[in-house]
Design an enzyme around this catalytic site. Structure first.
Site, PDB file in Angstrom:
ATOM      1  N   SER A 143       0.778  -1.227   0.000  1.00  0.00           N
ATOM      2  CA  SER A 143       0.000   0.000   0.000  1.00  0.00           C
ATOM      3  C   SER A 143       0.813   1.281   0.000  1.00  0.00           C
ATOM      4  O   SER A 143       0.234   2.364  -0.096  1.00  0.00           O
ATOM      5  CB  SER A 143      -0.961   0.005   1.194  1.00  0.00           C
TER       6      SER A 143
ATOM      7  N   GLN B   9      -7.234 -16.262   1.102  1.00  0.00           N
ATOM      8  CA  GLN B   9      -8.045 -16.888   2.137  1.00  0.00           C
ATOM      9  C   GLN B   9      -7.329 -17.971   2.934  1.00  0.00           C
ATOM     10  O   GLN B   9      -7.583 -18.140   4.119  1.00  0.00           O
ATOM     11  CB  GLN B   9      -9.322 -17.476   1.509  1.00  0.00           C
TER      12      GLN B   9
ATOM     13  N   ASN C 278      -9.049  -0.634  -0.162  1.00  0.00           N
ATOM     14  CA  ASN C 278      -8.280  -0.670  -1.404  1.00  0.00           C
ATOM     15  C   ASN C 278      -9.090  -0.191  -2.596  1.00  0.00           C
ATOM     16  O   ASN C 278      -8.526   0.312  -3.568  1.00  0.00           O
ATOM     17  CB  ASN C 278      -7.806  -2.104  -1.666  1.00  0.00           C
TER      18      ASN C 278
END
Length: 384
Positions: free
Chosen positions: A86, A152, A191
């Site tokens: 990020s 996940q 995001n």
């Protein structure tokens, strides 16, 4: 985004856990010693390898600890490539603000004006979401991280790590969910905001977001080791292997080879600590933005959902304000599967520091201890 966002990095420190032993006070220790001790502590806490740099004016200090590969025992590279996650958002925000300074777009323009129909449905309405709110995470747009298969579990990562996405596809996933709150009423890291920003840059300029980042930031600053790999899942040499623990008690999984389009304009850049430290120093010194746009970058709101990390953390336009014992610093942390990067730059841009670790832990006590030691290290380095 658990493996992609700065918000996830910060969240790792929330909720207690056993803290790492407090490091000695910096006192008269040299910058090199403070940096080396901090990286060694991170390695001792279970991080495979860490590397960092401090720039003080033109003086550069580098250090490393641990290994680049747990199987071969090869040492961490002194300045290897890694996925910056990020921290990409700050680059994207700078481009948008440059476009604002050129009069090509306004911060209070509704997104619908530039991207008609993109934010529409399930209570989402681009007519009521502005460019400023997207850059500041006050849009209320849902973050689709939880919908991405590769993030996940270990098995899902291995099955889906080469999946390819476009910004438009990822935004469409988010719009399937209702907004978290009416735009402008709260703060929540998403995001989706910077995926929209990437699309916005392309609509305004006619060029892909990373093309504009390259021409407006990387080339002028000669950041020759920073780039967007697109579909390429591998990293150039030298680099450390990245290791992700997907759930508490599970083994580490090598996540080095991974298609970064899952993060795209929200977190897809690759760089080095040297390049990033130079970027943050240039940004802090006002080399990338006109005074009016730099002031907008630094106009903050309370980052509501991360106050458990440190009270007073605030968010500007693609940049965080972190208060500390010597006042505070500007930053933007980043995460990708198996790698986490943190940085700080003094308000005057004189001193910047960047370091990354090549392991992301899921065990809450260990993750909290790592994050607390990292925050202490940033304070020691920026206040030195």
């Amino acid at each position: 985004m658990a493996a992609v966002t700065a918000g996830a990095v910060l969240a790792a420190a929330v909720g207690g856990g056993v803290a790492a032993a407090a490091p000695p006070a910096p006192d008269q220790r040299s910058t090199a010693t403070v940096l080396q001790d901090g990286l060694d502590d991170l390695h001792a806490l279970g991080v495979s390898g860490a590397q960092g740099v401090v720039r003080d004016g033109g003086r550069v200090t580098k250090a490393r600890s641990g290994v680049a590969d747990v199987d071969t025992g090869a040492p961490m590279p002194v300045d290897g490539y890694f996925r910056i996650g990020s921290e990409t958002k700050t680059f994207v925000s700078v481009v948008v603000l440059q476009l604002v300074g050129e009069g090509r777009i306004r911060l209070d323009d509704p997104i619908e004006r530039w991207l008609p129909g993109v934010i529409d449905g399930n209570g989402n309405d681009g007519r009521h979401v502005t460019v400023r709110q997207v850059l500041q995470h006050t849009s209320g747009l849902y973050d689709p991280t939880g919908d991405l298969d590769a993030l996940q579990s270990a098995d899902e990562f291995l099955a889906h790590r080469f999946d390819r996405y476009t910004e438009a596809q990822l935004v469409a996933m988010a719009i399937r969910h209702p907004p978290l709150f009416p735009a402008g009423t709260h703060w929540s890291y998403s995001n989706t905001n910077y995926l929209v920003a990437g699309m916005l840059i392309e609509r305004v300029t006619g060029h892909l977001w990373h093309t504009e980042v390259r021409s407006r930031i990387l080339r002028p600053l000669r950041l020759t080791h920073t780039f967007y790999p697109g579909d390429r899942p591998t990293l150039p040499q030298p680099h450390a292997e990245a290791y992700q623990q997907f759930a508490p008690g599970e083994p580490l999984v090598d996540t080095t080879v991974f298609n970064p389009t899952v993060a795209a304009s929200a977190g897809g850049l690759v760089s080095t600590t040297t390049d990033l430290a130079r970027f943050w120093q240039a940004l802090g010194r006002g080399q990338l933005l006109r005074p009016g746009q730099l002031a907008e970058l630094h106009r903050t709101v309370l980052a509501e959902t991360v106050q458990g990390v440190r009270p007073g953390i605030a968010y500007g336009l693609g940049i965080m304000w972190i208060p500390n014992r010597c006042g505070g610093y500007w930053a933007h942390f980043g995460d990708m599967p198996g790698v986490s990067t943190l940085n700080a730059v003094s308000p005057d841009g004189r001193r910047s520091t960047v370091f990354y670790r090549a392991t992301v832990l899921a065990d809450p006590d260990r993750a909290s201890a790592v994050m607390q030691r990292e925050m202490a290290l940033l304070d020691d380095l920026i206040c030195d």
